[in-house]
Write an enzyme that holds these catalytic residues in place. Structure first.
Site, PDB file in Angstrom:
ATOM      1  N   GLY A  71      -2.021   7.569   0.806  1.00 45.17           N
ATOM      2  CA  GLY A  71      -2.402   7.075   2.126  1.00 45.17           C
ATOM      3  C   GLY A  71      -3.485   6.022   1.999  1.00 45.17           C
ATOM      4  O   GLY A  71      -4.657   6.281   2.311  1.00 45.17           O
ATOM      5  N   SER A  73      -2.591   2.086   2.557  1.00 48.18           N
ATOM      6  CA  SER A  73      -2.301   0.979   3.478  1.00 48.18           C
ATOM      7  C   SER A  73      -2.334   1.416   4.941  1.00 48.18           C
ATOM      8  O   SER A  73      -1.986   2.552   5.273  1.00 48.18           O
ATOM      9  CB  SER A  73      -0.916   0.398   3.189  1.00 48.18           C
ATOM     10  OG  SER A  73      -0.798   0.028   1.847  1.00 48.18           O
ATOM     11  N   SER A 105       5.036   5.974   0.877  1.00 49.45           N
ATOM     12  CA  SER A 105       6.285   6.314   0.185  1.00 49.45           C
ATOM     13  C   SER A 105       6.450   7.825   0.088  1.00 49.45           C
ATOM     14  O   SER A 105       5.527   8.526  -0.356  1.00 49.45           O
ATOM     15  CB  SER A 105       6.291   5.737  -1.234  1.00 49.45           C
ATOM     16  OG  SER A 105       6.132   4.347  -1.211  1.00 49.45           O
ATOM     17  N   GLU A 189      -2.551   2.476 -11.246  1.00 51.28           N
ATOM     18  CA  GLU A 189      -1.307   2.260 -10.501  1.00 51.28           C
ATOM     19  C   GLU A 189      -0.587   0.995 -10.982  1.00 51.28           C
ATOM     20  O   GLU A 189       0.629   0.917 -10.962  1.00 51.28           O
ATOM     21  CB  GLU A 189      -1.615   2.150  -8.993  1.00 51.28           C
ATOM     22  CG  GLU A 189      -0.364   1.914  -8.158  1.00 51.28           C
ATOM     23  CD  GLU A 189      -0.612   1.958  -6.651  1.00 51.28           C
ATOM     24  OE1 GLU A 189      -1.729   2.316  -6.232  1.00 51.28           O
ATOM     25  OE2 GLU A 189       0.321   1.652  -5.898  1.00 51.28           O
TER      26      GLU A 189
HETATM   27  C1  LIG Z   1       8.034  -0.406  -2.227  1.00 51.50           C
HETATM   28  C2  LIG Z   1       6.660  -0.280  -1.640  1.00 51.50           C
HETATM   29  C3  LIG Z   1       6.028   0.955  -1.662  1.00 51.50           C
HETATM   30  C4  LIG Z   1       4.756   1.108  -1.088  1.00 51.50           C
HETATM   31  N1  LIG Z   1       4.194   2.357  -1.079  1.00 51.50           N
HETATM   32  C5  LIG Z   1       2.973   2.519  -0.553  1.00 51.50           C
HETATM   33  C6  LIG Z   1       2.362   3.829  -0.519  1.00 51.50           C
HETATM   34  O1  LIG Z   1       2.958   4.831  -0.957  1.00 51.50           O
HETATM   35  N2  LIG Z   1       1.127   3.961   0.026  1.00 51.50           N
HETATM   36  C7  LIG Z   1       0.442   2.896   0.515  1.00 51.50           C
HETATM   37  O2  LIG Z   1      -0.695   3.088   0.946  1.00 51.50           O
HETATM   38  N3  LIG Z   1       0.988   1.636   0.541  1.00 51.50           N
HETATM   39  C8  LIG Z   1       2.240   1.443   0.016  1.00 51.50           C
HETATM   40  N4  LIG Z   1       2.819   0.182   0.031  1.00 51.50           N
HETATM   41  C9  LIG Z   1       2.103  -0.896   0.702  1.00 51.50           C
HETATM   42  C10 LIG Z   1       1.599  -1.982  -0.235  1.00 51.50           C
HETATM   43  O3  LIG Z   1       0.603  -1.545  -1.098  1.00 51.50           O
HETATM   44  C11 LIG Z   1       1.137  -3.133   0.694  1.00 51.50           C
HETATM   45  O4  LIG Z   1       2.306  -3.571   1.354  1.00 51.50           O
HETATM   46  C12 LIG Z   1       0.543  -4.249  -0.078  1.00 51.50           C
HETATM   47  O5  LIG Z   1      -0.720  -3.884  -0.559  1.00 51.50           O
HETATM   48  C13 LIG Z   1       0.428  -5.514   0.798  1.00 51.50           C
HETATM   49  O6  LIG Z   1      -0.244  -5.264   1.979  1.00 51.50           O
HETATM   50  P1  LIG Z   1       0.362  -5.692   3.413  1.00 51.50           P
HETATM   51  O7  LIG Z   1       1.750  -5.158   3.503  1.00 51.50           O
HETATM   52  O8  LIG Z   1      -0.637  -5.312   4.463  1.00 51.50           O
HETATM   53  O9  LIG Z   1       0.499  -7.266   3.339  1.00 51.50           O
HETATM   54  P2  LIG Z   1      -0.644  -8.334   3.600  1.00 51.50           P
HETATM   55  O10 LIG Z   1      -1.951  -7.858   3.060  1.00 51.50           O
HETATM   56  O11 LIG Z   1      -0.587  -8.727   5.040  1.00 51.50           O
HETATM   57  O12 LIG Z   1      -0.162  -9.519   2.696  1.00 51.50           O
HETATM   58  C14 LIG Z   1       0.965 -10.330   3.038  1.00 51.50           C
HETATM   59  C15 LIG Z   1       0.977 -11.543   2.150  1.00 51.50           C
HETATM   60  O13 LIG Z   1      -0.197 -12.317   2.453  1.00 51.50           O
HETATM   61  C16 LIG Z   1      -0.729 -12.888   1.281  1.00 51.50           C
HETATM   62  N5  LIG Z   1      -2.152 -12.498   1.126  1.00 51.50           N
HETATM   63  C17 LIG Z   1      -2.760 -11.394   1.626  1.00 51.50           C
HETATM   64  N6  LIG Z   1      -4.067 -11.378   1.285  1.00 51.50           N
HETATM   65  C18 LIG Z   1      -4.284 -12.481   0.542  1.00 51.50           C
HETATM   66  C19 LIG Z   1      -5.439 -13.024  -0.110  1.00 51.50           C
HETATM   67  N7  LIG Z   1      -6.637 -12.398  -0.089  1.00 51.50           N
HETATM   68  N8  LIG Z   1      -5.303 -14.177  -0.795  1.00 51.50           N
HETATM   69  C20 LIG Z   1      -4.106 -14.826  -0.830  1.00 51.50           C
HETATM   70  N9  LIG Z   1      -2.978 -14.365  -0.223  1.00 51.50           N
HETATM   71  C21 LIG Z   1      -3.063 -13.214   0.443  1.00 51.50           C
HETATM   72  C22 LIG Z   1       0.095 -12.419   0.124  1.00 51.50           C
HETATM   73  O14 LIG Z   1       1.015 -13.435  -0.221  1.00 51.50           O
HETATM   74  C23 LIG Z   1       0.864 -11.233   0.663  1.00 51.50           C
HETATM   75  O15 LIG Z   1       2.132 -11.126   0.056  1.00 51.50           O
HETATM   76  C24 LIG Z   1       4.092  -0.003  -0.498  1.00 51.50           C
HETATM   77  C25 LIG Z   1       4.732  -1.256  -0.473  1.00 51.50           C
HETATM   78  C26 LIG Z   1       5.998  -1.396  -1.018  1.00 51.50           C
HETATM   79  C27 LIG Z   1       6.666  -2.741  -0.955  1.00 51.50           C
END
Ligand SMILES: Cc1cc2nc3c(=O)[nH]c(=O)nc-3n(C[C@H](O)[C@H](O)[C@H](O)COP(=O)(O)OP(=O)(O)OC[C@H]3O[C@@H](n4cnc5c(N)ncnc54)[C@H](O)[C@@H]3O)c2cc1C
Length: 316
Positions: A71, A73, A105, A189
């Site tokens: 937990g 994101s 997940s 991780e």
């Molecule tokens: C298959 C899968 C499994 C997952 N499982 C889990 C889980 O079990 N538990 C959990 O907590 N999370 C989980 N996640 C979430 C994952 O860790 C987040 O999706 C990831 O950290 C990105 O955060 P966000 O989705 O908020 O995207 P955002 O933070 O909004 O980012 C979107 C895009 O913006 C850009 N960006 C963002 N910040 C910056 C920066 N500082 N500098 C430059 N570019 C930037 C990047 O290009 C990025 O791809 C999972 C994700 C996937 C795809």
């Protein structure tokens, strides 16, 4: 494997563990259920948990009866984890937690959850005031809502936390100091073979194709992939060695994840070129990889964020 014997482990090294996990992944073994707890929650409990938490939780993970979801994101905090707004308020004997986690997940299958929450005010340094805690999933106030995947699968969830009570001894480390701890956990991780080997069974199926083996151009492409793969194996081995030295290999792990993710996508590109219509094992693995590929560069940290971490590190 790498935990102390008294908690159900084998006191083996992280390099020993890497040998086994690499082989499991190479064969495409179904490992997801135990992965999170073995890879990062157990080590976090060992490093920061109270003795009672260690005795209560580690043997169940080692026995394969406790499964953990992550937990971290939230709707407005993924790459920028310091912005989490799920809040824990101090009460007698523990904490009351309110908030929402997403992309969790397999939360619908897990027995326990790890939570990154805010226990203090966000001051001048946004990393202050974060706390790591653990909770069983079957306590009052936790509800799990599915987020269906593009392919209709149920992998992701939203985790809603409404007045969830977490006892004091379920806190990892010191309340408010969670950022340093979660950074270390993220290197566990990010730095493993799983960040390189998602598409290995596909590469292996391609290597076994007689038509591909006979083609000189294909051999060149495959040779290039294999040389990249060999370098990546050294990189994640270095991460395991750093863990054995009790270091937090933040930069190396981010590099392993960033380059590993690119390699996984490159394998898929080569397969699409050399076996665009292959059926059987190769067709099935290719189609699965096409569906999963968009997530390679996001899960465990977005590519741009990893580059930023790498740029800030001083490598040994
Ligand atoms: C298959 C899968 C499994 C997952 N499982 C889990 C889980 O079990 N538990 C959990 O907590 N999370 C989980 N996640 C979430 C994952 O860790 C987040 O999706 C990831 O950290 C990105 O955060 P966000 O989705 O908020 O995207 P955002 O933070 O909004 O980012 C979107 C895009 O913006 C850009 N960006 C963002 N910040 C910056 C920066 N500082 N500098 C430059 N570019 C930037 C990047 O290009 C990025 O791809 C999972 C994700 C996937 C795809």
């Amino acid at each position: 494997m790498s935990w102390p014997v008294e908690f159900g482990g084998q006191a083996a090294s992280h390099v020993d563990r890497l040998v086994v996990t690499e082989e499991l992944l190479r064969q495409g073994a179904p490992v997801a259920a135990h992965w999170v707890a073995d890879r990062q929650i157990g080590p976090a409990i060992l490093a920061y948990g109270t003795e009672s938490l260690q005795r209560q939780y580690l043997p169940a993970i080692a026995a394969g009866t406790a499964y953990y979801c992550l937990g971290m994101s939230e709707p407005d905090a993924g790459s920028d984890l310091a912005s989490v707004t799920t809040r824990a308020t101090k009460v007698l004997g523990g904490w009351r937690v309110h908030g929402r986690k997403i992309w969790t997940s397999h939360a619908h299958r897990c027995t326990h959850a790890y939570l990154l929450v805010r226990t203090g005010e966000r001051g001048a340094d946004k990393h202050d005031g974060l706390t790591e805690m653990l909770t069983p999933m079957d306590v009052p106030g936790i509800s799990v809502h599915p987020i269906p995947g593009l392919d209709g699968s149920h992998h992701f969830n939203e985790l809603v936390l409404e007045d969830v009570f977490v006892p004091d001894d379920h806190i990892l480390g010191t309340p408010g100091d969670g950022w340093q701890q979660v950074t270390r956990q993220l290197s566990f991780e990010r730095g493993g073979a799983e960040r390189v080997l998602s598409t290995y069974p596909l590469l292996s199926a391609l290597l076994a194709e007689p038509a591909v083996r006979a083609d000189e151009g294909a051999q060149r492409e495959l040779g290039s992939l294999i040389s990249t793969f060999t370098s990546l194996r050294w990189l994640y081995r270095r991460v395991a060695e750093a863990m054995d030295a009790d270091a937090a290999p933040v930069g190396e792990a981010a590099a392993a994840k960033y380059l590993g993710t690119r390699f996984e996508k490159e394998v898929l590109q080569v397969v699409r070129k050399l076996a665009p219509r292959g059926q059987g094992a190769i067709g099935r693995l290719r189609d699965l990889a096409i569906q999963a590929a968009p997530s390679f560069g996001i899960r465990g940290g977005a590519e741009a964020v990893l580059l930023s971490i790498i740029a800030k590190q001083e490598f040994r």
